[in-house]
Design a protein around this motif. Structure first.
Motif, short mmCIF file in Angstrom:
data_model
loop_
_atom_site.label_atom_id
_atom_site.label_comp_id
_atom_site.label_asym_id
_atom_site.label_seq_id
_atom_site.Cartn_x
_atom_site.Cartn_y
_atom_site.Cartn_z
N ILE A 356 -1.07 -18.27 -28.40
CA ILE A 356 -1.89 -19.43 -28.77
C ILE A 356 -3.39 -19.07 -28.68
O ILE A 356 -4.17 -19.36 -29.60
N LEU A 357 -3.78 -18.42 -27.58
CA LEU A 357 -5.19 -18.06 -27.40
C LEU A 357 -5.66 -17.09 -28.48
O LEU A 357 -6.79 -17.20 -28.98
N LYS A 358 -4.80 -16.16 -28.84
CA LYS A 358 -5.18 -15.19 -29.88
C LYS A 358 -5.38 -15.89 -31.22
O LYS A 358 -6.32 -15.58 -31.97
N THR A 359 -4.52 -16.85 -31.52
CA THR A 359 -4.68 -17.62 -32.76
C THR A 359 -5.97 -18.41 -32.74
O THR A 359 -6.71 -18.46 -33.73
N VAL A 360 -6.26 -19.05 -31.60
CA VAL A 360 -7.51 -19.82 -31.46
C VAL A 360 -8.71 -18.92 -31.69
O VAL A 360 -9.66 -19.28 -32.41
N ALA A 361 -8.68 -17.75 -31.08
CA ALA A 361 -9.82 -16.83 -31.21
C ALA A 361 -10.06 -16.47 -32.66
O ALA A 361 -11.22 -16.37 -33.11
N GLY A 362 -9.00 -16.27 -33.42
CA GLY A 362 -9.15 -15.89 -34.81
C GLY A 362 -9.72 -16.97 -35.69
O GLY A 362 -10.32 -16.68 -36.74
N LEU A 363 -9.56 -18.22 -35.30
CA LEU A 363 -10.04 -19.32 -36.13
C LEU A 363 -11.56 -19.34 -36.24
O LEU A 363 -12.10 -19.91 -37.19
N ARG A 364 -12.22 -18.74 -35.28
CA ARG A 364 -13.69 -18.76 -35.30
C ARG A 364 -14.26 -17.70 -36.22
O ARG A 364 -15.43 -17.76 -36.59
N ASP A 365 -13.41 -16.72 -36.59
CA ASP A 365 -13.91 -15.57 -37.36
C ASP A 365 -13.49 -15.56 -38.82
O ASP A 365 -14.14 -14.91 -39.64
N LYS A 366 -12.38 -16.25 -39.13
CA LYS A 366 -11.85 -16.18 -40.49
C LYS A 366 -11.63 -17.58 -41.04
O LYS A 366 -10.91 -18.38 -40.44
N PRO A 367 -12.25 -17.93 -42.17
CA PRO A 367 -12.08 -19.28 -42.72
C PRO A 367 -10.67 -19.50 -43.27
O PRO A 367 -9.98 -18.56 -43.67
N SER A 461 -11.73 -11.63 -25.93
CA SER A 461 -10.91 -10.44 -25.66
C SER A 461 -9.77 -10.27 -26.64
O SER A 461 -9.10 -9.23 -26.65
N PHE A 462 -9.52 -11.26 -27.45
CA PHE A 462 -8.44 -11.17 -28.44
C PHE A 462 -9.01 -10.73 -29.79
O PHE A 462 -10.03 -11.26 -30.24
N ASP A 463 -8.33 -9.79 -30.41
CA ASP A 463 -8.72 -9.39 -31.75
C ASP A 463 -8.38 -10.51 -32.73
O ASP A 463 -7.36 -11.19 -32.58
N ALA A 464 -9.23 -10.69 -33.73
CA ALA A 464 -8.93 -11.67 -34.76
C ALA A 464 -7.67 -11.24 -35.51
O ALA A 464 -7.50 -10.07 -35.82
N PRO A 465 -6.77 -12.16 -35.81
CA PRO A 465 -5.54 -11.80 -36.50
C PRO A 465 -5.80 -11.38 -37.94
O PRO A 465 -6.74 -11.84 -38.58
N ALA A 466 -4.96 -10.43 -38.46
CA ALA A 466 -5.01 -10.06 -39.85
C ALA A 466 -4.66 -11.28 -40.72
O ALA A 466 -3.94 -12.18 -40.33
#
Length: 944
Positions: A356-367, A461-466
């Motif tokens: 869940i945290l990794k998904t949240v982190a990615g939302l800030r970087d990819k529209p 600390s989580f990489d943005a998801p592909a």
């Protein structure tokens, strides 16, 4: 109390109080109605909405008073408490007179409390509009209750808290909010803090202060929707509500300071349950102008909803989670946005949290891709329109938005904001609110969770998801653009093979929730999402019903996507494992572990129908589910879902071409007549009182009792027995007799109801579901949980009142008032598109006329002697099967078999007549023999 002085107003100001003319709906509005609005001089807002639906009117009265307004320490829970107290009457209309009026109107009414509002809603026949407005105005302006009544109701509120205490979600969110907020009143839930609820009997004086502050016209809106003339309705409101005095109290809800997270809290659950993991963030307040809240809501829905990649991964592919959900509630002040999961294995809790945290982190970087956003907007719009298929739904939807600005336009304005959202807006919301400082992580479990669950990593600390069949089709034409069809197969849990209990329900789930041979379920979910289409199943004892719903604009696309799930199921092994686990959890966790009330009702069914095909829940048994294989599912499908076994109904703005398409598609079903017909189950009739005590570690004691009856819906005495049941204990209705004697007079619990038809999942709805046709029924009384020390007394009271009914019957006055109620209420209980279609198909199954006309015809010819004869013939207060769920099973058994006196204590004073009655009832001999009382550990129930 002060009155606003309005001695002289210039013409310009005076005109501001004139009713605004009905404006035509704009083409982009989701509410297609013409509303008339007016603000009275005292500040009361009136909104009148003719809906185009005949006969019914729904009055909704949202008050801008919720748990948010509970600003003094030690005084939480009062907004919800007044939801209860508002039914305690006035000098002009004491409770019994008020209920008599509501009953004569054939009305169903209730209320609910949220963080920001309390809403009172009543739906009734249009002829009673002035009467309803008159009595509602009286209780809002002249609520009157004695201290003893106040104390009695406070115990009922505690009973509601106790009822909710069995649900781990309730406790989790209670702890989450307490941790997240320091000063704002959102710190406590609507129910309030337990210590405050327990102290409520001592707060009579403060209750008057609370009511005087917050129940004022300037905080209130009267919504009148349905078959109504706006100017006449407004004149009625002015007549009865115009004298209500404007208040002077100024609210001072504390502002929450900036968050300084992250925060972690854990809840250790005392009984067995699956772990829960939630990740929450401080979120913006509702606005119909600013984009933040709508953008965050849309973002989390896309990222964690059923169409999301994370849902596909955790729920479908890896099957580590059986529930993944998100919530960004509409609130007046900044609130919490929550992402949550129920985890199958405690060892996976840390893995799920980090996913869940990794998904949240990615939302800030990819529209979000534009097409996904467009699809989501479409789904939200059509999903709302789909729900507006009756007057009550329209009015209640309005109430949930009107309370913000007391304006009809709020909902339409909000959807304009939604329509304007861009991927950049969603990304901006993620960057602003999904931060470490705003984060609150909460877990709940009965077993140990992995080490490290309480150490929260930084989001950075989580990489943005592909990156063309031969079927008879029942057609109900209407102007509704939403098309709904039902396919009812003569196949249910009564057809489960011995040792494979739960097969019918699992097969139905595999059809509706496991994709087709061409598409996996995630692909189907994504394809249906922009169409706001649905395809769902309902399995019961004798029938399984699949319901499809889609806007007529999207009919052709929908058929290509949804129907292949039924006609060419995917039957993949991974889906089988996922759905089998979900069904086992629904049986063990949701029913047995977390819901004593439904647990007790299901156990009563299995006790009464022991030794018959009705002797196990529709969900099956633990052993039976373990034994089912995917080949069993395939075999059951081929035999059960045949062309000769299905009844077809369709409703809405249906064309002949649509009917032809549906018939042609269903021609692909397997040929044949379906499964062999079941026989009528021969139920067990108790000899005296036979008691099954389920021993479970629980705070309260749940009670259900009943007996088999020969009356089903096609029986000539069904309407008479339905009337008797309605008087004794109408479901979720406070005008019923048992409710008045156990809850209202004594404050022992949350409600008491009676049934002559199975009512599964009764605590989740006000009306029975359609498509639950059965060949054998039971009379049942449901006593909602009571304090353990009052269990014996509650049983005695219920049996006493049932005995009076059996021995003496109804009086002519009781008969007439109940018949008048039912003559109108039958329209209310069959008001929705889904109910009308479902009841029509049920009538075919039972071989009887259309339900509403049948009931009204029978009621019009019925006499009180007919009803009393049916009562004496079919009911008993002596030969009953009783199920009780409690912690101290042995202690309860000892009280029952020794016929020990049942004491009852009250917080406040009670009339001497009631105290004398309690003494007599408490000493009543039930004559329960030791050999007719069994104790069953909860772990053994539904095991095999």
């Amino acid at each position: 109390m002060h009155r606003l002085a309005l001695l002289a107003l210039p013409a310009l100001v005076a005109n501001a109080f004139a009713a605004a003319p009905a404006a035509p709906a704009k083409s982009r509005d989701v509410l297609p109605f013409k509303a008339t609005e007016k603000t009275l001089p005292n500040g009361l807002k009136v909104i009148v909405v003719p809906t185009g639906f005949p006969n019914l009117v729904s009055v909704q009265i949202p008050v801008q008073t919720g748990s948010r307004n509970e600003i003094e320490p030690g005084k939480s829970g009062f907004a919800h408490f007044f939801e209860h107290m508002m039914f305690r009457g006035t000098k002009a209309y004491p409770p019994e007179k008020y209920q008599e009026i509501i009953t004569r109107a054939g009305a169903r009414q209730n209320a609910y409390t949220s963080d920001d509002l309390t809403n009172y809603h009543t739906t009734f026949a249009k002829d009673d509009l002035e009467t309803v407005l008159k009595v509602e105005a009286d209780r809002f302006q002249h609520l009157d209750y004695a201290e003893d009544d106040f104390k009695t109701e406070s115990r009922a509120v505690l009973g509601e808290y106790n009822k909710n205490s069995a649900n781990p979600f309730t406790k989790l969110f209670e702890v989450q909010r307490d941790a997240a907020f320091n000063t704002h009143t959102y710190k406590h839930t609507t129910m309030g803090f337990l210590k405050d609820i327990e102290d409520m009997p001592n707060q009579y004086a403060y209750s008057k202060v609370f009511f005087d502050r917050w129940y004022r016209p300037e905080r209130t809106t009267v919504i009148i929707a349905g078959d109504v003339e706006p100017q006449k309705a407004i004149a009625m409101v002015e007549k009865y509500w115009g004298g209500w005095k404007h208040g002077t109290y100024k609210a001072d809800v504390p502002t929450e300071p900036p968050a300084h997270g992250p925060i972690y809290k854990h809840v250790q659950w005392t009984s067995k349950t699956l772990p829960l993991v939630t990740v929450a963030f401080h979120a913006p307040a509702f606005s119909d102008k600013v984009k933040d809240q709508a953008a965050l809501d849309m973002l989390l829905s896309l990222s964690f909803g059923r169409t999301s990649q994370l849902y596909k991964r955790l729920v479908q592919d890896e099957q580590k989670v059986d529930q993944l959900f998100d919530s960004v509630p509409n609130r007046v002040d900044p609130t919490l946005a929550t992402i949550g999961a129920r985890v199958k294995n405690p060892a996976d809790a840390l893995y799920v949290r980090d996913a869940i945290l990794k998904t949240v982190a990615g939302l800030r970087d990819k529209p979000v891709p534009q097409q996904q956003l467009d699809d989501a907007k479409s789904a939200e719009k059509y999903g709302l329109i789909r729900s507006l298929d009756n007057t009550e739904a329209i009015a209640s939807t309005l109430a949930s938005f009107v309370h913000f600005n007391r304006s009809y336009g709020t909902l339409n304005n909000y959807f304009r904001v939604v329509d304007s959202l861009t991927p950049a807006d969603l990304q901006a919301a993620a960057r602003k609110y999904l931060t470490d400082e705003n984060m609150v992580v909460t877990t709940l479990s009965s077993d140990a969770l992995p080490a490290g669950i309480g150490t929260l990593p930084k989001l950075a600390s989580f990489d943005a998801p592909a990156g063309s069949g031969k079927f008879d089709v029942l057609v109900q034409k209407s102007v509704l653009p939403q098309i709904r069809f039902k396919l009812t197969f003569a196949a249910g849990s009564a057809h489960d093979p011995v040792g494979k209990e739960g097969l019918a329900a699992l097969t139905a789930a595999m059809v509706a929730s496991a994709g087709s041979s061409e598409r996996k379920i995630d692909e189907i979910t994504k394809a249906l999402f922009p169409l706001a289409g649905s395809f769902s199943e309902l399995a019961d004892k004798e029938m399984t019903t699949f319901t499809g719903s889609i806007h007529k604009d999207n009919w052709n696309q929908y058929l290509d996507i949804a129907l292949p799930m039924l006609l060419s199921p995917g039957f993949r092994e991974e889906d089988f494992r996922r759905l089998k686990d979900a069904q086992k959890n629904a049986l063990q966790v949701d029913l047995k572990d977390n819901n004593e009330e439904e647990f007790g009702k299901e156990r009563l069914q299995t006790d009464v129908f022991a030794g018959t095909p009705y002797a196990h829940p529709v969900l099956g048994t633990s052993k039976g589910l373990d034994a089912i294989t995917l080949d069993d599912v395939k075999d059951f499908y081929r035999k059960a879902y045949a062309q000769g076994a299905v009844r077809v109904g369709i409703s809405g703005d249906v064309s002949d071409a649509m009917v032809a398409q549906l018939k042609q598609a269903l021609a692909k079903l397997p040929a044949g007549a379906g499964l062999p017909a079941t026989t009528v189950p021969q139920a067990h009739q108790a000899n005296g009182l036979e008691v099954d005590i389920i021993e479970k570690n629980t705070r309260a004691t749940a009670i259900s009792f009943g007996m088999p009856i020969a009356v089903t819906r096609s029986h000539p005495e069904y309407p008479a027995l339905w009337l008797a049941k309605t008087w004794l204990g109408e479901h979720r209705a406070s005008n019923s007799y048992l409710y008045q004697r156990i809850r209202e007079a004594r404050g022992m619990n949350y409600g008491d109801y009676a049934y002559i038809e199975a009512f599964p999942r009764g605590m989740f709805g006000f009306f029975p579901s359609a498509n639950i046709g059965r060949k054998a029924q039971l009379f049942e009384v449901w006593i909602r949980p009571v304090a353990p020390e009052n269990a014996h007394m509650a049983l005695r009271i219920a049996l006493t009142e049932l005995g009076k009914l059996v021995d003496k019957g109804l009086t002519k006055e009781q008969f007439e008032s109940t018949r008048e109620y039912l003559m109108k209420n039958v329209f209310v209980m069959t008001a929705t598109q889904d109910q009308q279609l479902g009841y029509a198909l049920d009538a075919q199954w039972y071989g009887m006329p259309e339900y509403t006309s049948m009931m009204r015809t029978a009621l019009s010819k019925m006499t009180v002697d007919d009803v009393n004869a049916a009562i004496r013939k079919h009911l008993s207060a002596k030969n009953l099967t009783v199920v009780m769920i409690t912690k101290d099973a042995q202690g309860l058994k000892e009280k029952l078999v020794t016929d020990a006196f049942s004491p009852i204590k009250y917080d406040g004073n009670k009339p001497q007549a009631l105290l004398d009655e309690d003494k007599a009832i408490g000493a009543m001999k039930l004559g329960i023999r030791p050999e007719t009382v069994k104790i069953t550990p909860a772990s053994e129930v539904f095991a095999q």
